[in-house]
Design an enzyme around this catalytic site. Structure first.
Site, short mmCIF file in Angstrom:
data_model
loop_
_atom_site.label_atom_id
_atom_site.label_comp_id
_atom_site.label_asym_id
_atom_site.label_seq_id
_atom_site.Cartn_x
_atom_site.Cartn_y
_atom_site.Cartn_z
N GLU A 179 13.20 7.08 -3.77
CA GLU A 179 12.30 6.17 -3.30
C GLU A 179 11.24 6.01 -4.46
OE1 GLU A 179 11.08 3.88 -0.29
OE2 GLU A 179 13.09 4.76 -0.30
N ASP A 205 -1.66 5.45 1.26
CA ASP A 205 -1.18 6.72 0.51
C ASP A 205 -2.60 7.70 0.57
OD1 ASP A 205 1.05 5.75 -0.43
OD2 ASP A 205 0.26 4.76 -2.09
#
EC number: 4.2.1.20
Length: 268
Positions: free
Chosen positions: A49, A60
């Site tokens: 990924e 994030d």
């Protein structure tokens, strides 16, 4: 896209789950980033990924934001990321490669153009983190035109409608969220996801991989015990890169030492 199907079939035969690491392409620089990815695969990663550095990463946590900043500091561009992807694919012909990114990067290139480029370099799936299922039509249609699996996030509070949509539109795998919020290894995953997994299975969704807060082998085992096809670990891996930023060889050794027991935990 077919690479996911053959991976899951092989794992099933071997009675194993998938261990999938996440890293940002180009962190801390192109050359070391390619070595990191080789190391992850050698240590037992079943799929990759990968993030493309972006200036405004909403989902994030600080660890992955720092990875993005390091890649920017090294001058890494999206075009270079695609060159890296082509190199990774050339060297590792069978491993599924997924991108985890934001819509702006897709828009910058043009939606169709972006997925065509993915197909060209051998990317198997794309998860556009800031595009909800109900706005995903232009993305998933372009993805399928270019044999790229559109990946959808299944949140812990998904209702029946959402589960049906994810099952119907998603390909490759389903990104099963351990919890809501931003990514990070500090926030350990601790939700029984059995009911979601059962529903996804009932609706014939792509195999679920559990992500967010996966930082220890016992969590990988728990995800698989709950019925997930495997687990994705990002922040914990990126943290290792950060901790050994000035010791490239030590960094690779530490990554290997982290991934091996995570992969071992997928074997029942």
């Amino acid at each position: 896209m077919e690479r996911y199907e053959s991976l899951f079939a092989q794992l099933k035969e071997r009675k194993e789950g998938a261990f999938v690491p996440f890293v940002t392409l180009g962190d801390p620089g192109i050359e070391q980033s390619l070595k990191i990815i080789d190391t992850l695969i050698e240590a037992g990663a079943d799929a990759l990924e990968l993030g493309i550095p972006f200036s405004d990463p909403l989902a994030d946590g600080p660890t992955i934001q720092n990875a993005t900043l390091r890649a920017f500091a090294a001058g890494v561009t999206p075009a270079q990321c695609f060159e890296m992807l082509a190199l990774i694919r050339q060297k590792h012909p069978t491993i599924p490669i997924g991108l985890l990114m934001y819509a702006n990067l897709v828009f910058n290139k043009g939606i169709d153009e972006f997925y065509a480029e993915c197909e060209k370099v051998g990317v198997d799936s794309v998860l556009v983190a800031d595009v909800p299922v109900e706005e995903s039509a232009p993305f998933r249609q372009a993805a399928l035109r270019h044999n790229v699996a559109p990946i959808f996030i299944c949140p812990p509070n998904a209702d029946d409608d959402l589960l049906r949509q994810i099952a119907s539109y998603g390909r490759g795998y389903t990104y099963l969220l351990s919890r809501a919020g931003v990514t990070g290894a500090e926030n350990r995953a601790a939700l029984p996801l059995n009911h979601l997994v059962a529903k996804l299975k009932e609706y014939n969704a792509a195999p679920p991989l559990q992500g967010f807060g996966i930082s220890a082998p016992d969590q990988v085992k728990a995800a698989i015990d709950a019925g997930a096809a495997g687990a994705i670990s990002g922040s914990a891996i990126v943290k290792i890169i950060e901790q050994h930023i000035n010791e490239p060889e030590k960094m690779l050794a530490a990554l290997k030492a982290f991934v091996q027991p995570m992969k071992a935990a997928t074997r029942s």
